[in-house]
Design a protein around this motif. Sequence first.
Motif, short mmCIF file in Angstrom:
data_model
loop_
_atom_site.label_atom_id
_atom_site.label_comp_id
_atom_site.label_asym_id
_atom_site.label_seq_id
_atom_site.Cartn_x
_atom_site.Cartn_y
_atom_site.Cartn_z
N ILE A 1 10.94 -4.46 2.89
CA ILE A 1 10.98 -3.42 1.87
C ILE A 1 12.42 -2.91 1.76
O ILE A 1 13.01 -2.48 2.76
CB ILE A 1 10.04 -2.25 2.22
CG1 ILE A 1 8.61 -2.76 2.44
CG2 ILE A 1 10.09 -1.17 1.16
CD1 ILE A 1 7.67 -1.72 3.01
N VAL B 1 15.08 -0.22 0.86
CA VAL B 1 15.10 1.23 0.72
C VAL B 1 16.52 1.67 0.36
O VAL B 1 17.49 1.27 1.01
CB VAL B 1 14.65 1.93 2.02
CG1 VAL B 1 14.71 3.44 1.86
CG2 VAL B 1 13.24 1.48 2.40
N ASP C 1 0.80 -1.22 0.00
CA ASP C 1 0.00 0.00 0.00
C ASP C 1 0.84 1.27 0.00
O ASP C 1 0.32 2.35 -0.29
CB ASP C 1 -0.92 0.03 1.23
CG ASP C 1 -1.94 -1.09 1.22
OD1 ASP C 1 -2.33 -1.53 0.13
OD2 ASP C 1 -2.33 -1.54 2.32
N VAL C 2 2.10 1.17 0.38
CA VAL C 2 2.92 2.38 0.53
C VAL C 2 4.24 2.26 -0.23
O VAL C 2 4.72 1.17 -0.50
CB VAL C 2 3.22 2.66 2.03
CG1 VAL C 2 1.94 2.93 2.80
CG2 VAL C 2 4.00 1.51 2.66
N ARG C 3 4.80 3.42 -0.54
CA ARG C 3 6.14 3.49 -1.14
C ARG C 3 7.02 4.24 -0.15
O ARG C 3 6.71 5.37 0.24
CB ARG C 3 6.10 4.23 -2.47
CG ARG C 3 7.47 4.37 -3.13
CD ARG C 3 7.34 4.95 -4.54
NE ARG C 3 8.65 5.12 -5.17
CZ ARG C 3 9.33 6.26 -5.17
NH1 ARG C 3 8.82 7.34 -4.57
NH2 ARG C 3 10.50 6.34 -5.75
N ILE C 4 8.10 3.60 0.29
CA ILE C 4 8.98 4.20 1.29
C ILE C 4 10.27 4.68 0.65
O ILE C 4 10.95 3.93 -0.08
CB ILE C 4 9.30 3.19 2.41
CG1 ILE C 4 8.01 2.78 3.12
CG2 ILE C 4 10.28 3.78 3.41
CD1 ILE C 4 8.20 1.77 4.23
N THR C 5 10.59 5.94 0.90
CA THR C 5 11.83 6.54 0.39
C THR C 5 12.58 7.18 1.56
O THR C 5 12.01 7.46 2.62
CB THR C 5 11.53 7.60 -0.67
OG1 THR C 5 10.65 8.59 -0.12
CG2 THR C 5 10.89 6.98 -1.89
N ALA D 1 6.64 7.48 3.95
CA ALA D 1 5.78 6.38 3.50
C ALA D 1 4.55 7.00 2.85
O ALA D 1 3.73 7.63 3.53
CB ALA D 1 5.37 5.50 4.67
N LYS D 2 4.43 6.87 1.54
CA LYS D 2 3.33 7.48 0.80
C LYS D 2 2.30 6.42 0.42
O LYS D 2 2.65 5.37 -0.12
CB LYS D 2 3.85 8.17 -0.45
CG LYS D 2 2.78 8.90 -1.23
CD LYS D 2 3.38 9.62 -2.43
CE LYS D 2 2.30 10.37 -3.21
NZ LYS D 2 2.87 11.07 -4.39
N ASN D 3 1.05 6.70 0.72
CA ASN D 3 -0.04 5.79 0.38
C ASN D 3 -0.27 5.83 -1.12
O ASN D 3 -0.65 6.85 -1.68
CB ASN D 3 -1.31 6.22 1.13
CG ASN D 3 -2.48 5.28 0.88
OD1 ASN D 3 -2.38 4.34 0.10
ND2 ASN D 3 -3.59 5.52 1.55
N THR D 4 -0.01 4.73 -1.78
CA THR D 4 -0.13 4.67 -3.25
C THR D 4 -1.43 4.02 -3.70
O THR D 4 -1.61 3.75 -4.89
CB THR D 4 1.05 3.88 -3.84
OG1 THR D 4 1.08 2.56 -3.28
CG2 THR D 4 2.37 4.58 -3.55
#
Length: 228
Positions: A195, A197, A97-101, A117-120
């Motif tokens: 995940i 990173v 559900d999220v993309r972590i940078t 953590a962006k909800n994609t």
Amino acid sequence: MNTVRHRSTLLAIAGTALALSLTACQSDSGTKSSSAASPEVTVASSPAAAASKAGKGTGTFDAAGSTGSAGSAASKGSAGATGEQVSASTPVCTAGDVRITAARQDGPPYTHIVLTAKNTTGHSCRLPGFPHIQFLESHKQDVPAVAKSKPATPVVLSAGAPAYALVKLSDGGVDEDTEPVSAFSVMLESDSTVIAVTAPGSGGIAVDPAKALTGYWTPELRNGADDF
């Protein structure tokens, strides 16, 4: 004879009046006694009846105990409870559900990086706890979290919204035992999926495993110096 008959008539009338008076007093006394005892009997034997009487003037009770005008306050309470239930029913964010940078913190302390953590997805999800980070293969323990950074309310990400976590890499001392890290692993509290990173910067980051700390996920970007 007329005098005797007249006296007899008066006595009869007086006797009748006295009997009627006594009957009325007994009837009134019985009514008051019965009226005073009725609430106890109603409460003890019929709670529904007591509730019905209590509801008069404030709304009509139905089988569930809700009311009309008084029920407006109860309705507000129900709405609040419903809101909590809706929040609790919001799905927990998973790794998919999220993309972590990761990025270096813009400004001091320069010993921190920021995880985003962006909800994609197209729906809201809850992001509980903190990121479970492992920087080095030689150190399998998760980076400890700082309790002071824990937000007061659960973090709920709407579609496309971000959350942030500050991560301390070291104390910044020249004599620290740091190791270079170009990539590291993160797991969410609700998902055991690893995940990968990429560390920020062309040369990666320098991490002291003994000094590393992480903050909780928060909806706003915070200054690491305020928490740790």
